[in-house]
Write an enzyme that holds these catalytic residues in place. Structure first.
Site, PDB file in Angstrom:
ATOM      1  CG  ASP A 105      -0.054  -0.129   2.479  1.00 19.50           C
ATOM      2  OD1 ASP A 105       0.674  -0.726   2.851  1.00 19.50           O
ATOM      3  OD2 ASP A 105      -0.547   0.495   3.585  1.00 19.50           O
ATOM      4  CD  GLU A 106       4.757   3.511   2.747  1.00 20.93           C
ATOM      5  OE1 GLU A 106       5.512   4.681   3.719  1.00 20.93           O
ATOM      6  OE2 GLU A 106       5.061   2.465   3.615  1.00 20.93           O
TER       7      GLU A 106
END
Length: 393
Positions: A105-106
């Site tokens: 998610d990053e």
């Protein structure tokens, strides 16, 4: 020059929890915690509603339950999170090929070359990313923008949730100076306490501190910290950074005391690792088994294979042998945690023109599990492990 770069940091807001709400709209607005409720389990992600009660990632779930008794605890669904992550990263790929993924998610994106397509405006790129991610997934991302990685990440953190913030060169001191020194990259809790003892609590105080006095007290790290306090970070976005390892592990609510149990769990974890290897087109040479005795005594065992593979069978054959050797060496073997992983990735060299590639027999199982859900088709030995409750990482 570092200042010529255009770096974006994208971080999805409460990613796992947000996906659960996306798939279960009736949970919207509830304090939701992703992680099994158990004496040895930890919080993987908490919704913002749960965070208001002090719940944080990596906190024991029993502590989270005390802080927020009304919280809804839901199990981890990693295959679903990976599915959404692939959609998010597909959006990144439409902006730039220079992507450094940090997790599902990053990511950091170097959009320096992309500015020509967006009218030399990083804000337009950031807005595009947020809107496209929201349109395609229904989820919210926070986007930070600046001329280096340190500042881009700080911008996304400072603007969460649903953030969009650019730190321009002329804003560096005004943005950084009021922040606690612990917000700087590489300044952990020990270093923060050390700086506090010197009377340095903010980034601004660190930036303006006497360099010689700081170096005498903190050693060679002092110069590095002061450069960060000035907003200087020369790290490039590493688009070629390949995964160094693929692994899966489980902490048990009740210690395993029988080798048969441990082998069953190893098979379950190994199937997951094998599936991830093939999904990312990775083949590795080194198999590692991680074993933790109660309370927190951790051992690792490794073996190198003759050639790189993505075969679950080959992974498990090596893993079982490592597990058995460790088990037989212990007077009273008990397992609190078990994990297996593959590393030292390299291109596969097929031994024969007509021989099937290693792992090809697994691909049908992968297709079935993708179609009908993870774990639909497993080895028989895995079924013995499904009676346990775990927290997986």
């Amino acid at each position: 020059m570092t200042a010529a770069r255009a770096i974006i940091h994208v971080d999805m807001d409460a990613f796992y929890a947000a996906i659960e709400v996306l798939d279960h709209p009736q949970w919207g607005g509830l304090p939701l915690i992703v992680g099994e409720l158990g004496p040895r389990s930890v919080v993987t992600t908490a919704s913002y509603e749960a965070r208001r009660y002090g719940v944080r990632s990596a906190m024991p779930t029993m502590t989270a339950k005390r802080l927020c008794p009304q919280a809804l605890f839901v199990p981890i669904r990693m295959s679903r999170y990976r599915e959404i992550s692939a959609e998010v990263f597909a959006v990144f790929g439409e902006v730039t090929p220079e992507i450094e993924g940090l997790s599902l998610d990053e990511a950091f994106l170097d959009v320096s070359r992309s500015l020509r397509l967006f009218g030399s405006d990083m804000q337009r790129i950031g807005t595009f990313l947020k809107q496209e991610i929201r349109r395609r997934t229904g989820l919210v991302a926070s986007v930070g923008m600046s001329h280096n990685k340190l500042l881009a990440k700080l911008a996304s953190e400072l603007s969460k949730p649903d953030g969009l913030l650019q730190i321009r060169p002329e804003q560096v001191h005004s943005m950084l100076d009021p922040l606690p020194v612990g917000r700087l990259w590489t300044v952990g809790k020990v270093a923060e306490a050390q700086l506090h003892r010197l009377g340095i609590r903010t980034v601004g105080e660190l930036r303006s501190s006497d360099s010689r006095r700081l170096r005498e007290a903190c050693g060679n790290q002092a110069e590095h910290w002061q450069r960060l306090a000035r907003g200087i970070d020369e790290r490039a976005v590493d688009a070629d950074a390949a995964e160094k390892s693929v692994s899966a592990e489980t902490t048990f609510v009740t210690d395993l005391t029988h080798l048969e149990q441990a082998e069953s769990w190893l098979a379950r974890l190994g199937e997951r690792v094998g599936e991830r290897l093939r999904a990312h087109e990775l083949r590795g040479r080194t198999v590692t088994v991680k074993l933790r005795k109660p309370p927190f005594e951790t051992h690792t065992r490794q073996v190198s294979l003759g050639q790189p593979t993505d075969s679950t069978a080959e992974l498990l054959q090596a893993g079982r042998e490592l597990l058995r050797r460790w088990w037989e060496s212990e007077q009273n073997p008990r397992l609190r945690l078990l994990g297996i992983g593959m590393s030292q990735f390299a291109p596969e060299r097929q031994s024969s023109l007509f021989a099937p590639a290693p792992g090809s027999k697994d691909k049908l199982a992968d297709q079935i599990n993708r179609r009908f859900g993870g774990g639909s088709l497993v080895r028989g030995v895995v079924l013995k492990s499904r009676r346990g409750e775990t927290e997986e990482k």
